[in-house]
Design an enzyme around this catalytic site. Structure first.
Site, PDB file in Angstrom:
ATOM      1  N   HIS A   1       4.561   3.456  12.300  1.00 36.87           N
ATOM      2  CA  HIS A   1       3.577   4.499  12.646  1.00 36.87           C
ATOM      3  C   HIS A   1       4.103   5.616  13.544  1.00 36.87           C
ATOM      4  O   HIS A   1       3.317   6.389  14.079  1.00 36.87           O
ATOM      5  CB  HIS A   1       2.295   3.908  13.275  1.00 36.87           C
TER       6      HIS A   1
ATOM      7  N   ASP B   1       3.822  -6.545   3.628  1.00 37.13           N
ATOM      8  CA  ASP B   1       3.408  -5.484   4.549  1.00 37.13           C
ATOM      9  C   ASP B   1       3.628  -5.886   6.005  1.00 37.13           C
ATOM     10  O   ASP B   1       2.998  -5.346   6.909  1.00 37.13           O
ATOM     11  CB  ASP B   1       1.923  -5.145   4.286  1.00 37.13           C
TER      12      ASP B   1
ATOM     13  N   GLU C   1      -4.793   1.790   2.984  1.00 31.97           N
ATOM     14  CA  GLU C   1      -4.797   0.613   3.854  1.00 31.97           C
ATOM     15  C   GLU C   1      -4.940   1.035   5.310  1.00 31.97           C
ATOM     16  O   GLU C   1      -5.636   0.395   6.093  1.00 31.97           O
ATOM     17  CB  GLU C   1      -3.492  -0.182   3.682  1.00 31.97           C
ATOM     18  N   GLU C   2      -4.265   2.115   5.672  1.00 33.41           N
ATOM     19  CA  GLU C   2      -4.193   2.513   7.083  1.00 33.41           C
ATOM     20  C   GLU C   2      -5.552   2.951   7.631  1.00 33.41           C
ATOM     21  O   GLU C   2      -5.738   3.018   8.838  1.00 33.41           O
ATOM     22  CB  GLU C   2      -3.164   3.630   7.272  1.00 33.41           C
TER      23      GLU C   2
ATOM     24  N   ASP D   1      -0.157   4.382   1.083  1.00 39.40           N
ATOM     25  CA  ASP D   1      -0.427   5.390   2.112  1.00 39.40           C
ATOM     26  C   ASP D   1       0.362   5.112   3.381  1.00 39.40           C
ATOM     27  O   ASP D   1       0.846   4.006   3.600  1.00 39.40           O
ATOM     28  CB  ASP D   1      -1.930   5.444   2.439  1.00 39.40           C
TER      29      ASP D   1
ATOM     30  N   ASP E   1       6.406   1.379   6.361  1.00 38.01           N
ATOM     31  CA  ASP E   1       5.055   0.819   6.269  1.00 38.01           C
ATOM     32  C   ASP E   1       4.264   1.741   5.353  1.00 38.01           C
ATOM     33  O   ASP E   1       3.791   2.777   5.779  1.00 38.01           O
ATOM     34  CB  ASP E   1       4.436   0.738   7.658  1.00 38.01           C
TER      35      ASP E   1
ATOM     36  N   HIS F   1       0.832  -1.208   0.000  1.00 37.73           N
ATOM     37  CA  HIS F   1       0.000   0.000   0.000  1.00 37.73           C
ATOM     38  C   HIS F   1       0.866   1.258   0.000  1.00 37.73           C
ATOM     39  O   HIS F   1       1.959   1.271   0.569  1.00 37.73           O
ATOM     40  CB  HIS F   1      -1.005   0.000   1.155  1.00 37.73           C
TER      41      HIS F   1
END
Ligand SMILES: [Zn+2]
Length: 410
Positions: free
Chosen positions: A381, A199, A176-177, A81, A142, A79
């Protein structure tokens, strides 16, 4: 391969692609489209075929088979994002060559330090090349590490036609997030038999079990009266909310659970005497226990409705995703093959249930069984996110090995 991979990765993290839950559009933020279009150009330039981007920002491409064997089409996904938890704007990656195993100063001015005390796994990266943040943003490994690894692997296969493989499809997806990654994913257009999301986190991670997930939104209503004359009249919505929360098992919360233990998680509460809103997420790997948890929530609300009145409390509960294990177990060989790919490369596979979901959780239910493979990143994150270039290279090799094994076994 290594230099190319790092170069790609750095160029991706410099694009701000933080997704935004409050947005109604797809992708939720324009930066994701900027990166998606950049990826389209790169896919074309390395020689991928059928490179497409749809109106929702989903990028797909094909590497045609170079074998006459009948090999199932496999897909690799990542992903574009980054997490909503922390800013991904002006990411300024720092490269630490031949890491010495000690604390890493991320930001001298603000004294932001990646310390071995706080992150005890750090010393095991001694001798690796690490990429860190400058302490003021997340890194975006990520999942841009996954994007870079897939892109690099495809380029490698194109440059090395002696490696035989079946048809490979790749996809780079938005949002995705915020849990919307698969929502507009065109499984039919992708047309793969099995897929892997690149991922995961640290080296060796291989995941095919996720939570079953639901969200519950509860509103309690009260009646405000001057407290001096409230006797027998006032109804305090905040207290009804507290009463509700008190009936949930206190130890079944994220801070008290691990492994296969499920939970109720109060993610937010706000209110006053008149009205209080609670938001919960409900999680369990076991489908039956998951259904039981939802039933428990519903019955607590039901009891409170009986006590205070039907209109005083409302519940809105929706399923979000399910444990992909139920869909992957019947084709478990796709997990076993990834396991073997890692072992062939001397990587010790770490198979454990995800305490969360991946795009694969939804895709598996959309007819595309999709386990998850490591990228090599740590501390996703947030500002302490970093990734080992050495382990990214291993992730590229896992992609190549998976492609090879499907051909060999056909
Ligand atoms: Zn991710």
């Amino acid at each position: 391969m290594r230099e190319e991979m790092v170069e790609r990765f750095i160029s991706y993290v410099k694009v701000d692609t933080q997704s935004d839950e409050s947005s109604e559009t797809c992708p939720s933020t324009p930066g994701q489209l900027v990166l998606a279009n950049q990826l389209v150009e790169e896919l074309k330039s390395i020689g991928m075929e059928d490179v497409t981007i749809d109106e929702n920002g989903y990028v797909m491409a094909t590497l045609p088979a170079n074998t006459t064997k009948d090999v199932p089409t496999i897909g690799f996904l990542a992903h574009v994002d980054t997490a909503t938890d922390f800013t991904g704007k002006n990411v300024n990656p720092q490269i630490v060559e031949n890491y010495d195993g000690n604390d890493i100063v991320l930001n001298e001015d603000q004294q932001i330090i990646l310390s071995t005390k706080e992150f005890p796994e750090l010393p095991q990266y001694k001798g690796h090349t690490l990429i860190t943040t400058d302490g003021t943003t997340l890194l975006g490994a990520d999942n841009k590490a996954g994007v870079a690894e897939i892109m690099t692997a495809m380029n490698y296969l194109i440059q090395h036609p002696e490696i035989k493989h079946g048809k490979i499809r790749v996809a780079f997806t938005p949002d995705e997030e915020i849990g919307r990654g698969p929502h507009r994913f065109d499984v039919k257009a992708f047309d793969a038999t099995y897929a892997y999301t690149m991922d995961g986190g640290p080296l060796g991670e291989l995941e095919y079990e996720s939570f079953n997930a639901a969200a519950a939104k509860i509103t309690t209503k009260g009646k405000n009266v001057h407290p001096g004359t409230a006797k027998g009249k006032m109804v305090n919505s905040a207290k009804i909310a507290m009463e509700l929360n008190a009936q949930l098992p206190a130890d079944e919360a994220p801070e008290h659970t691990e492994g296969y233990e499920g939970f109720y998680h109060l993610i937010s509460i706000s209110g006053d005497v008149e009205e209080t809103k609670l938001a919960y997420i409900i999680r369990d790997h076991d489908r039956e226990k998951f259904e039981d948890r939802k039933a428990t929530m519903a019955s607590i609300v039901d009891d409170l409705q009986k006590k205070y009145g039907q209109d005083k409390i409302t519940l809105e509960m929706n399923d979000q995703y399910y444990n992909m294990r139920d869909k992957i177990e019947p084709v478990k060989h796709i997990v076993d093959l990834a396991y073997q790919a890692m072992e062939n490369l001397g990587i010790k596979p770490i198979v454990k249930p995800i305490r969360g979901g991946t795009d694969g959780s939804q895709l598996s239910y959309m007819g595309l069984p999709t386990p998850n493979v490591f990228t090599g990143g740590e501390n996703y994150h947030g500002r302490y996110e970093y990734i080992s270039v050495d382990n990214m290279e291993k992730a590229v090799n896992v992609i190549l090995e998976i492609a090879k094994l499907y051909e060999e076994k056909a």
